[in-house]
Design a protein around this motif. Sequence first.
Motif, PDB file in Angstrom:
ATOM      1  N   GLU A   8       0.833  -1.202   0.000  1.00 38.98           N
ATOM      2  CA  GLU A   8       0.000   0.000   0.000  1.00 38.98           C
ATOM      3  C   GLU A   8       0.867   1.251   0.000  1.00 38.98           C
ATOM      4  OE1 GLU A   8      -2.679  -0.309   3.273  1.00 38.98           O
ATOM      5  OE2 GLU A   8      -3.816  -1.955   2.360  1.00 38.98           O
ATOM      6  N   LYS A   9       1.970   1.227   0.748  1.00 36.59           N
ATOM      7  CA  LYS A   9       2.877   2.376   0.768  1.00 36.59           C
ATOM      8  C   LYS A   9       3.501   2.591  -0.604  1.00 36.59           C
ATOM      9  CE  LYS A   9       4.092   2.027   5.647  1.00 36.59           C
ATOM     10  NZ  LYS A   9       5.164   1.724   6.603  1.00 36.59           N
ATOM     11  N   GLU A  10       3.883   1.501  -1.263  1.00 34.76           N
ATOM     12  CA  GLU A  10       4.469   1.609  -2.600  1.00 34.76           C
ATOM     13  C   GLU A  10       3.450   2.164  -3.582  1.00 34.76           C
ATOM     14  OE1 GLU A  10       6.020  -2.182  -3.683  1.00 34.76           O
ATOM     15  OE2 GLU A  10       7.558  -2.174  -2.127  1.00 34.76           O
ATOM     16  N   GLU A  11       2.186   1.719  -3.485  1.00 33.20           N
ATOM     17  CA  GLU A  11       1.143   2.215  -4.386  1.00 33.20           C
ATOM     18  C   GLU A  11       0.897   3.701  -4.153  1.00 33.20           C
ATOM     19  OE1 GLU A  11      -2.342  -0.154  -3.991  1.00 33.20           O
ATOM     20  OE2 GLU A  11      -1.386  -1.953  -4.787  1.00 33.20           O
ATOM     21  N   GLU A  12       0.915   4.135  -2.882  1.00 37.06           N
ATOM     22  CA  GLU A  12       0.722   5.549  -2.582  1.00 37.06           C
ATOM     23  C   GLU A  12       1.846   6.390  -3.170  1.00 37.06           C
ATOM     24  OE1 GLU A  12       0.271   6.029   1.589  1.00 37.06           O
ATOM     25  OE2 GLU A  12      -1.602   4.893   1.672  1.00 37.06           O
ATOM     26  N   GLU A  13       3.086   5.870  -3.091  1.00 40.07           N
ATOM     27  CA  GLU A  13       4.217   6.600  -3.664  1.00 40.07           C
ATOM     28  C   GLU A  13       4.081   6.704  -5.176  1.00 40.07           C
ATOM     29  OE1 GLU A  13       7.735   4.662  -2.357  1.00 40.07           O
ATOM     30  OE2 GLU A  13       7.484   5.264  -0.273  1.00 40.07           O
ATOM     31  N   GLU A  14       3.589   5.651  -5.808  1.00 37.14           N
ATOM     32  CA  GLU A  14       3.411   5.660  -7.254  1.00 37.14           C
ATOM     33  C   GLU A  14       2.300   6.619  -7.666  1.00 37.14           C
ATOM     34  OE1 GLU A  14       2.774   1.715  -8.673  1.00 37.14           O
ATOM     35  OE2 GLU A  14       4.688   0.976  -7.949  1.00 37.14           O
ATOM     36  N   LYS A  15       1.291   6.801  -6.827  1.00 39.90           N
ATOM     37  CA  LYS A  15       0.155   7.649  -7.167  1.00 39.90           C
ATOM     38  C   LYS A  15       0.446   9.132  -7.001  1.00 39.90           C
ATOM     39  CE  LYS A  15      -3.354   4.218  -6.078  1.00 39.90           C
ATOM     40  NZ  LYS A  15      -4.481   3.865  -5.204  1.00 39.90           N
ATOM     41  N   LYS A  16       1.560   9.499  -6.351  1.00 41.22           N
ATOM     42  CA  LYS A  16       1.890  10.903  -6.180  1.00 41.22           C
ATOM     43  C   LYS A  16       2.100  11.538  -7.554  1.00 41.22           C
ATOM     44  CE  LYS A  16       4.042  10.642  -1.653  1.00 41.22           C
ATOM     45  NZ  LYS A  16       5.280  10.832  -0.898  1.00 41.22           N
ATOM     46  N   PRO A  17       1.514  12.721  -7.765  1.00 36.57           N
ATOM     47  CA  PRO A  17       1.660  13.365  -9.071  1.00 36.57           C
ATOM     48  C   PRO A  17       3.094  13.834  -9.306  1.00 36.57           C
ATOM     49  CG  PRO A  17       0.481  14.784  -7.553  1.00 36.57           C
ATOM     50  CD  PRO A  17       0.680  13.475  -6.856  1.00 36.57           C
ATOM     51  N   LYS A  18       3.508  13.739 -10.541  1.00 31.73           N
ATOM     52  CA  LYS A  18       4.833  14.205 -10.934  1.00 31.73           C
ATOM     53  C   LYS A  18       4.688  15.558 -11.617  1.00 31.73           C
ATOM     54  CE  LYS A  18       6.603   9.547 -11.610  1.00 31.73           C
ATOM     55  NZ  LYS A  18       7.215   8.614 -12.541  1.00 31.73           N
ATOM     56  N   LYS A  19       5.685  16.383 -11.486  1.00 30.68           N
ATOM     57  CA  LYS A  19       5.687  17.711 -12.104  1.00 30.68           C
ATOM     58  C   LYS A  19       6.243  17.607 -13.521  1.00 30.68           C
ATOM     59  CE  LYS A  19       4.530  20.235  -8.464  1.00 30.68           C
ATOM     60  NZ  LYS A  19       3.415  21.131  -8.400  1.00 30.68           N
ATOM     61  N   LYS A  20       5.557  18.246 -14.435  1.00 29.49           N
ATOM     62  CA  LYS A  20       6.000  18.268 -15.825  1.00 29.49           C
ATOM     63  C   LYS A  20       5.998  19.731 -16.280  1.00 29.49           C
ATOM     64  CE  LYS A  20       4.912  16.527 -20.407  1.00 29.49           C
ATOM     65  NZ  LYS A  20       3.979  15.759 -21.228  1.00 29.49           N
ATOM     66  N   THR A  21       7.058  20.143 -16.938  1.00 29.17           N
ATOM     67  CA  THR A  21       7.181  21.514 -17.411  1.00 29.17           C
ATOM     68  C   THR A  21       6.657  21.601 -18.839  1.00 29.17           C
ATOM     69  OG1 THR A  21       9.143  21.816 -16.043  1.00 29.17           O
ATOM     70  CG2 THR A  21       8.780  23.408 -17.796  1.00 29.17           C
ATOM     71  N   VAL A  22       5.733  22.541 -19.058  1.00 28.36           N
ATOM     72  CA  VAL A  22       5.173  22.763 -20.386  1.00 28.36           C
ATOM     73  C   VAL A  22       5.266  24.257 -20.701  1.00 28.36           C
ATOM     74  CG1 VAL A  22       3.595  20.793 -20.347  1.00 28.36           C
ATOM     75  CG2 VAL A  22       2.826  22.973 -19.467  1.00 28.36           C
ATOM     76  N   PHE A  23       5.328  24.570 -21.976  1.00 27.33           N
ATOM     77  CA  PHE A  23       5.353  25.951 -22.431  1.00 27.33           C
ATOM     78  C   PHE A  23       4.047  26.234 -23.146  1.00 27.33           C
ATOM     79  CE2 PHE A  23       9.784  24.836 -21.978  1.00 27.33           C
ATOM     80  CZ  PHE A  23      10.303  25.960 -21.360  1.00 27.33           C
ATOM     81  N   GLU A  24       3.392  27.348 -22.763  1.00 31.39           N
ATOM     82  CA  GLU A  24       2.111  27.731 -23.352  1.00 31.39           C
ATOM     83  C   GLU A  24       2.159  29.205 -23.745  1.00 31.39           C
ATOM     84  OE1 GLU A  24      -0.854  27.058 -20.401  1.00 31.39           O
ATOM     85  OE2 GLU A  24      -0.800  24.885 -20.624  1.00 31.39           O
ATOM     86  N   TRP A  25       1.329  29.563 -24.727  1.00 33.33           N
ATOM     87  CA  TRP A  25       1.188  30.954 -25.122  1.00 33.33           C
ATOM     88  C   TRP A  25       0.079  31.556 -24.274  1.00 33.33           C
ATOM     89  CZ3 TRP A  25       4.634  33.322 -28.031  1.00 33.33           C
ATOM     90  CH2 TRP A  25       5.437  32.559 -28.886  1.00 33.33           C
ATOM     91  N   GLU A  26       0.381  32.645 -23.575  1.00 30.56           N
ATOM     92  CA  GLU A  26      -0.591  33.322 -22.721  1.00 30.56           C
ATOM     93  C   GLU A  26      -0.850  34.714 -23.267  1.00 30.56           C
ATOM     94  OE1 GLU A  26      -0.254  35.057 -18.330  1.00 30.56           O
ATOM     95  OE2 GLU A  26      -0.127  32.870 -18.411  1.00 30.56           O
ATOM     96  N   GLN A  27      -2.138  35.055 -23.428  1.00 32.66           N
ATOM     97  CA  GLN A  27      -2.482  36.365 -23.963  1.00 32.66           C
ATOM     98  C   GLN A  27      -2.293  37.419 -22.882  1.00 32.66           C
ATOM     99  OE1 GLN A  27      -6.257  36.600 -25.922  1.00 32.66           O
ATOM    100  NE2 GLN A  27      -6.067  38.774 -26.341  1.00 32.66           N
ATOM    101  N   VAL A  28      -1.567  38.480 -23.224  1.00 35.29           N
ATOM    102  CA  VAL A  28      -1.230  39.515 -22.267  1.00 35.29           C
ATOM    103  C   VAL A  28      -2.306  40.599 -22.228  1.00 35.29           C
ATOM    104  CG1 VAL A  28       0.464  41.271 -21.649  1.00 35.29           C
ATOM    105  CG2 VAL A  28       1.217  39.101 -22.566  1.00 35.29           C
ATOM    106  N   ASN A  29      -2.759  41.050 -23.367  1.00 32.33           N
ATOM    107  CA  ASN A  29      -3.724  42.152 -23.412  1.00 32.33           C
ATOM    108  C   ASN A  29      -5.138  41.587 -23.584  1.00 32.33           C
ATOM    109  OD1 ASN A  29      -3.231  41.270 -26.005  1.00 32.33           O
ATOM    110  ND2 ASN A  29      -3.412  43.288 -26.924  1.00 32.33           N
ATOM    111  N   THR A  30      -5.724  41.163 -22.486  1.00 31.93           N
ATOM    112  CA  THR A  30      -7.041  40.524 -22.540  1.00 31.93           C
ATOM    113  C   THR A  30      -8.187  41.527 -22.484  1.00 31.93           C
ATOM    114  OG1 THR A  30      -6.934  40.225 -20.155  1.00 31.93           O
ATOM    115  CG2 THR A  30      -6.248  38.368 -21.513  1.00 31.93           C
ATOM    116  N   GLN A  31      -7.906  42.742 -22.049  1.00 31.09           N
ATOM    117  CA  GLN A  31      -8.970  43.737 -21.935  1.00 31.09           C
ATOM    118  C   GLN A  31      -9.276  44.341 -23.298  1.00 31.09           C
ATOM    119  OE1 GLN A  31      -8.033  46.919 -19.272  1.00 31.09           O
ATOM    120  NE2 GLN A  31     -10.144  47.574 -19.092  1.00 31.09           N
ATOM    121  N   LYS A  32     -10.577  44.515 -23.593  1.00 27.28           N
ATOM    122  CA  LYS A  32     -10.977  45.129 -24.853  1.00 27.28           C
ATOM    123  C   LYS A  32     -10.592  46.600 -24.851  1.00 27.28           C
ATOM    124  CE  LYS A  32     -14.969  44.290 -26.767  1.00 27.28           C
ATOM    125  NZ  LYS A  32     -16.415  44.103 -26.973  1.00 27.28           N
ATOM    126  N   ALA A  33     -10.358  47.132 -26.034  1.00 24.31           N
ATOM    127  CA  ALA A  33     -10.041  48.547 -26.169  1.00 24.31           C
ATOM    128  C   ALA A  33     -11.235  49.371 -25.683  1.00 24.31           C
ATOM    129  CB  ALA A  33      -9.730  48.873 -27.621  1.00 24.31           C
TER     130      ALA A  33
END
Length: 154
Positions: free
Chosen positions: A90-115
């Motif tokens: 059970e301890k081994e299964e709990e360790e396996e179920k822990k989420p791993k961190k993954k680095t991703v790159f995304e495009w984020e819109q900076v100017n979201t407010q309408k003119a």
Amino acid sequence: ASFTVVDDPRGNTLGRGSRVTLHLKEDAHDYLSEDKLKESAKKYSQFIQFPIYVKVKKEIDVEAEGDDDDDDKDDEEEKKDDVETKDEEEKEEEEEKKPKKKTVFEWEQVNTQKAIWLRAKEDVTEEEYNEFYKSISKDYLDPLAYTHFNAEGE
């Protein structure tokens, strides 16, 4: 300060739009900060109706992938094992179920407010009118007066 405009040597990789590449001097490393870049882009694109994106680095949680097909066999084996072995598994299964961190790159819109000229008069504050005036006129004083109207052309 100078700039040059050149065709992309790789061809039309964007499809539509423009890409701006900045080459920084040695003493301008503070502009490499993601927050500083977003702040600058937001400041100078506040009243532009075209979307401006910044590529950001994010860390997301990814669950460990396991085979669920062998669960029936595991259940039968667990019944045969003693209590100590179950606790270890059970301890081994709990360790396996822990989420791993993954680095991703995304495009984020900076100017979201309408003119402001695309928004209703009631939705625009006096402060926004003043900031708009200062950005257009490069003046540091507030405008003496302003008016908001809609105009449609043919």
